[in-house]
Design a protein around this motif. Sequence first.
Motif, PDB file in Angstrom:
ATOM      1  N   GLY A  33      26.698  31.398  46.265  1.00 55.65           N
ATOM      2  CA  GLY A  33      25.434  32.093  46.085  1.00 55.65           C
ATOM      3  C   GLY A  33      25.276  32.683  44.700  1.00 55.65           C
ATOM      4  N   ASN A  34      26.239  32.427  43.820  1.00 51.84           N
ATOM      5  CA  ASN A  34      26.228  32.982  42.471  1.00 51.84           C
ATOM      6  C   ASN A  34      25.933  31.892  41.449  1.00 51.84           C
ATOM      7  N   ARG A  35      25.044  32.241  40.519  1.00 53.77           N
ATOM      8  CA  ARG A  35      24.737  31.287  39.454  1.00 53.77           C
ATOM      9  C   ARG A  35      25.878  31.204  38.454  1.00 53.77           C
ATOM     10  N   ILE A  36      26.576  32.328  38.273  1.00 50.64           N
ATOM     11  CA  ILE A  36      27.691  32.370  37.326  1.00 50.64           C
ATOM     12  C   ILE A  36      28.988  32.453  38.120  1.00 50.64           C
ATOM     13  N   THR A  37      29.762  31.367  38.106  1.00 47.41           N
ATOM     14  CA  THR A  37      31.050  31.352  38.811  1.00 47.41           C
ATOM     15  C   THR A  37      32.218  31.459  37.839  1.00 47.41           C
ATOM     16  N   LYS A  38      31.922  31.233  36.557  1.00 46.90           N
ATOM     17  CA  LYS A  38      32.928  31.403  35.504  1.00 46.90           C
ATOM     18  C   LYS A  38      32.191  31.750  34.219  1.00 46.90           C
ATOM     19  N   PRO A  39      32.848  32.430  33.283  1.00 44.83           N
ATOM     20  CA  PRO A  39      32.179  32.889  32.059  1.00 44.83           C
ATOM     21  C   PRO A  39      31.440  31.793  31.303  1.00 44.83           C
ATOM     22  N   SER A  40      31.976  30.584  31.308  1.00 47.09           N
ATOM     23  CA  SER A  40      31.353  29.499  30.543  1.00 47.09           C
ATOM     24  C   SER A  40      30.003  29.081  31.111  1.00 47.09           C
ATOM     25  N   ASP A  41      29.720  29.445  32.374  1.00 52.51           N
ATOM     26  CA  ASP A  41      28.420  29.097  32.958  1.00 52.51           C
ATOM     27  C   ASP A  41      27.285  29.793  32.212  1.00 52.51           C
ATOM     28  N   ASP A  42      27.536  31.008  31.730  1.00 57.69           N
ATOM     29  CA  ASP A  42      26.535  31.784  30.986  1.00 57.69           C
ATOM     30  C   ASP A  42      27.268  32.916  30.268  1.00 57.69           C
ATOM     31  N   PRO A  43      27.773  32.646  29.062  1.00 56.81           N
ATOM     32  CA  PRO A  43      28.554  33.664  28.340  1.00 56.81           C
ATOM     33  C   PRO A  43      27.785  34.971  28.129  1.00 56.81           C
ATOM     34  N   LEU A  44      26.525  34.862  27.696  1.00 58.82           N
ATOM     35  CA  LEU A  44      25.735  36.071  27.459  1.00 58.82           C
ATOM     36  C   LEU A  44      25.482  36.822  28.763  1.00 58.82           C
ATOM     37  N   GLY A  45      25.160  36.071  29.805  1.00 58.67           N
ATOM     38  CA  GLY A  45      24.932  36.692  31.103  1.00 58.67           C
ATOM     39  C   GLY A  45      26.184  37.368  31.632  1.00 58.67           C
ATOM     40  N   THR A  46      27.337  36.753  31.377  1.00 61.63           N
ATOM     41  CA  THR A  46      28.601  37.325  31.823  1.00 61.63           C
ATOM     42  C   THR A  46      28.857  38.674  31.152  1.00 61.63           C
ATOM     43  N   VAL A  47      28.628  38.742  29.845  1.00 58.39           N
ATOM     44  CA  VAL A  47      28.813  39.994  29.109  1.00 58.39           C
ATOM     45  C   VAL A  47      27.850  41.059  29.624  1.00 58.39           C
ATOM     46  N   THR A  48      26.604  40.662  29.870  1.00 57.39           N
ATOM     47  CA  THR A  48      25.610  41.601  30.387  1.00 57.39           C
ATOM     48  C   THR A  48      26.016  42.128  31.757  1.00 57.39           C
ATOM     49  N   LEU A  49      26.521  41.226  32.620  1.00 59.71           N
ATOM     50  CA  LEU A  49      26.956  41.634  33.952  1.00 59.71           C
ATOM     51  C   LEU A  49      28.117  42.613  33.886  1.00 59.71           C
ATOM     52  N   LEU A  50      29.051  42.378  32.969  1.00 57.64           N
ATOM     53  CA  LEU A  50      30.189  43.277  32.822  1.00 57.64           C
ATOM     54  C   LEU A  50      29.718  44.685  32.477  1.00 57.64           C
ATOM     55  N   GLY A  51      28.755  44.769  31.552  1.00 54.29           N
ATOM     56  CA  GLY A  51      28.217  46.072  31.161  1.00 54.29           C
ATOM     57  C   GLY A  51      27.483  46.752  32.302  1.00 54.29           C
ATOM     58  N   LEU A  52      26.675  45.971  33.033  1.00 58.09           N
ATOM     59  CA  LEU A  52      25.912  46.540  34.142  1.00 58.09           C
ATOM     60  C   LEU A  52      26.829  46.984  35.283  1.00 58.09           C
ATOM     61  N   ASN A  53      27.856  46.189  35.573  1.00 57.53           N
ATOM     62  CA  ASN A  53      28.788  46.556  36.640  1.00 57.53           C
ATOM     63  C   ASN A  53      29.571  47.817  36.276  1.00 57.53           C
ATOM     64  N   ARG A  54      29.902  47.941  34.994  1.00 55.05           N
ATOM     65  CA  ARG A  54      30.604  49.135  34.532  1.00 55.05           C
ATOM     66  C   ARG A  54      29.694  50.364  34.695  1.00 55.05           C
TER      67      ARG A  54
END
Length: 299
Positions: A33-54
Amino acid sequence: MRVSSGQLNQYVLAGLSRQGDAYATLIQQMSSGNRITKPSDDPLGTVTLLGLNREQSNLDQYGKNIESTSSSLEQAESYLDSSFNVLMRVQDLVLSGNNGSATDADRLAYASELKSLRDNLVDFANAQDGDGHYLMAGSQVDQPPVVDDGSGNLIYQGDGLIRQVQVAKGVSMGANISVEGIYFDAGGSFFQDLDSYITALETPGTDMSTVGGTMTNRVSHTVDTINRSLTDVGGRISSLQSLDTARQDVSLANDKIIGEIKDLDYADAADRANQIQLALTATQKTYSQLSQLSLFDYL
């Protein structure tokens, strides 16, 4: 440019591999159910998610701090309010005791009730929360703030420190209060004056003018002080409620952004999976046909 059969095989197999990887990624995304399953799927999105989750983790902690602090302050407010009501009765009895028309029997009755009210005030001052911590001892939460010094005098053994708890980014709130400023000051203590007043009431024929005037002033001062404490605590509780409302709004907004970045669009994913399947089937069929051709097919 000449393309050998070996090169053709490499091109076709590489294309099949890419399509297979893309298909496998889509299946994994659809399964999780996740669009991003690994960082390479969306590097920018991954960084944004890390910040939001923090930030969400910090907001959750602020929420716990707000809940804990609000609970302590609301309990303290309740005991302060009860103490205020007791003090109003004390004030009524003092005024009655000061009345020159009061008989010795009247004064004994006033003294008896004042002793009971005194004990109530001490109990309220030594109130504890559900964890057994004293609510109004300043930072000395493990010991009762108002105690007998061994000679019948009540003293304050807490402190005036207020424990600060972070309830928002850059915002801290006092999580406790102290009754030291309410009942004790450089000029003595409310309880000391009350005990002297009770003794005077119990002594027949005592001139109540001096001790009565002292007690009247002490009660008035204590009522004013407890009123200020109630206002202070009420203001803190109100601020915490506002901060928690803002925290929840930010958390909901973050959840929405996280969902937009993280969650998979199933309809779009299914459509892309079908396209990849069709492409794979067509490529495999074409490759199968080309691999069977030879020079003799053209003779």
